[in-house]
Design a protein around this motif. Structure first.
Motif, PDB file in Angstrom:
ATOM      1  N   SER A 128      55.028  64.383  47.395  1.00  0.00           N
ATOM      2  CA  SER A 128      55.993  63.880  46.422  1.00  0.00           C
ATOM      3  C   SER A 128      56.967  64.987  46.029  1.00  0.00           C
ATOM      4  CB  SER A 128      55.270  63.370  45.179  1.00  0.00           C
ATOM      5  OG  SER A 128      54.761  64.449  44.422  1.00  0.00           O
ATOM      6  N   ARG A 129      58.119  64.581  45.536  1.00  0.00           N
ATOM      7  CA  ARG A 129      59.130  65.559  45.125  1.00  0.00           C
ATOM      8  C   ARG A 129      58.593  66.446  43.995  1.00  0.00           C
ATOM      9  NH1 ARG A 129      65.372  65.505  44.742  1.00  0.00           N
ATOM     10  NH2 ARG A 129      65.691  67.107  43.180  1.00  0.00           N
ATOM     11  N   LYS A 130      57.882  65.843  43.044  1.00  0.00           N
ATOM     12  CA  LYS A 130      57.322  66.618  41.926  1.00  0.00           C
ATOM     13  C   LYS A 130      56.355  67.682  42.438  1.00  0.00           C
ATOM     14  CE  LYS A 130      54.979  66.027  37.516  1.00  0.00           C
ATOM     15  NZ  LYS A 130      54.393  65.087  36.565  1.00  0.00           N
ATOM     16  N   MET A 131      55.515  67.298  43.379  1.00  0.00           N
ATOM     17  CA  MET A 131      54.563  68.236  43.964  1.00  0.00           C
ATOM     18  C   MET A 131      55.298  69.336  44.747  1.00  0.00           C
ATOM     19  SD  MET A 131      51.390  69.080  44.418  1.00  0.00           S
ATOM     20  CE  MET A 131      50.202  67.779  44.478  1.00  0.00           C
ATOM     21  N   VAL A 168      58.383  70.454  44.240  1.00  0.00           N
ATOM     22  CA  VAL A 168      59.054  71.338  43.280  1.00  0.00           C
ATOM     23  C   VAL A 168      58.040  72.314  42.682  1.00  0.00           C
ATOM     24  CG1 VAL A 168      60.145  71.371  40.993  1.00  0.00           C
ATOM     25  CG2 VAL A 168      60.964  69.778  42.736  1.00  0.00           C
ATOM     26  N   THR A 169      56.895  71.795  42.275  1.00  0.00           N
ATOM     27  CA  THR A 169      55.851  72.646  41.701  1.00  0.00           C
ATOM     28  C   THR A 169      55.368  73.673  42.715  1.00  0.00           C
ATOM     29  OG1 THR A 169      55.156  70.852  40.254  1.00  0.00           O
ATOM     30  CG2 THR A 169      53.570  72.637  40.612  1.00  0.00           C
ATOM     31  N   SER A 170      55.138  73.240  43.936  1.00  0.00           N
ATOM     32  CA  SER A 170      54.624  74.164  44.949  1.00  0.00           C
ATOM     33  C   SER A 170      55.679  75.179  45.382  1.00  0.00           C
ATOM     34  CB  SER A 170      54.056  73.401  46.139  1.00  0.00           C
ATOM     35  OG  SER A 170      55.056  72.632  46.758  1.00  0.00           O
ATOM     36  N   ASP A 171      56.956  74.811  45.327  1.00  0.00           N
ATOM     37  CA  ASP A 171      58.016  75.794  45.588  1.00  0.00           C
ATOM     38  C   ASP A 171      57.939  76.916  44.556  1.00  0.00           C
ATOM     39  OD1 ASP A 171      59.034  74.454  47.802  1.00  0.00           O
ATOM     40  OD2 ASP A 171      60.871  73.795  46.798  1.00  0.00           O
ATOM     41  N   PHE A 180      66.147  76.650  42.167  1.00  0.00           N
ATOM     42  CA  PHE A 180      66.235  75.264  41.712  1.00  0.00           C
ATOM     43  C   PHE A 180      67.667  74.818  41.413  1.00  0.00           C
ATOM     44  CE2 PHE A 180      61.612  75.849  40.895  1.00  0.00           C
ATOM     45  CZ  PHE A 180      61.207  74.939  41.866  1.00  0.00           C
ATOM     46  N   TYR A 230      65.122  68.567  49.277  1.00  0.00           N
ATOM     47  CA  TYR A 230      64.029  67.745  48.776  1.00  0.00           C
ATOM     48  C   TYR A 230      63.897  66.370  49.422  1.00  0.00           C
ATOM     49  CZ  TYR A 230      63.053  71.488  45.634  1.00  0.00           C
ATOM     50  OH  TYR A 230      62.717  72.717  45.137  1.00  0.00           O
TER      51      TYR A 230
END
Length: 128
Positions: A2-5, A7-10, A48, A57
């Protein structure tokens, strides 16, 4: 993924590469936290800002190896922007060697991470 995952992992990948830089210089105790943040925060902000603008993304760019040049290029520009931000925060000039090493190591780290993302996405599709 997922995009949220993603972003967090980035952000985690950026933290790991930043920590690796300090570890390379033999600095790993808690006293590095302020200096760590002086590198990590500007780099993360720059990433970001640039990553979405450069299309990093959508699933098209996170699922195909032919797009791995994109995070490398984005991170090079993000690292250079981060070096400018960091110098501004410190009220100093950009140190060219620092900016170049930050760009190269961060780009390599992000390509490795995004390569792992591609493998994870492939395994996820195969499992379905």
């Amino acid at each position: 993924m997922s995009r949220k995952m993603l972003v967090t992992s980035d952000a985690v990948a950026i933290a790991l590469v930043t920590f690796a830089g300090f570890a390379f210089h033999g600095e790993t105790d808690a006293s590095i936290l302020p200096r760590f943040l002086l590198s990590f925060v500007p780099l993360t902000i720059a990433w970001f800002i640039l990553a979405p603008l450069l299309g990093l993304y959508p699933s098209e760019t996170t699922s195909k190896p032919k797009h791995l040049w994109r995070p490398a290029l984005a991170m090079i520009f993000a690292a250079l922007l981060a070096a400018l931000l960091r110098a501004n925060i410190l009220g100093s000039m950009v140190i060219p060697v620092f900016a170049n090493v930050l760009a190269a190591t961060s780009a390599l780290g992000m390509v490795v991470w995004r390569g792992i993302v591609i493998l994870l996405n492939r395994k996820g599709r195969e499992a379905r």
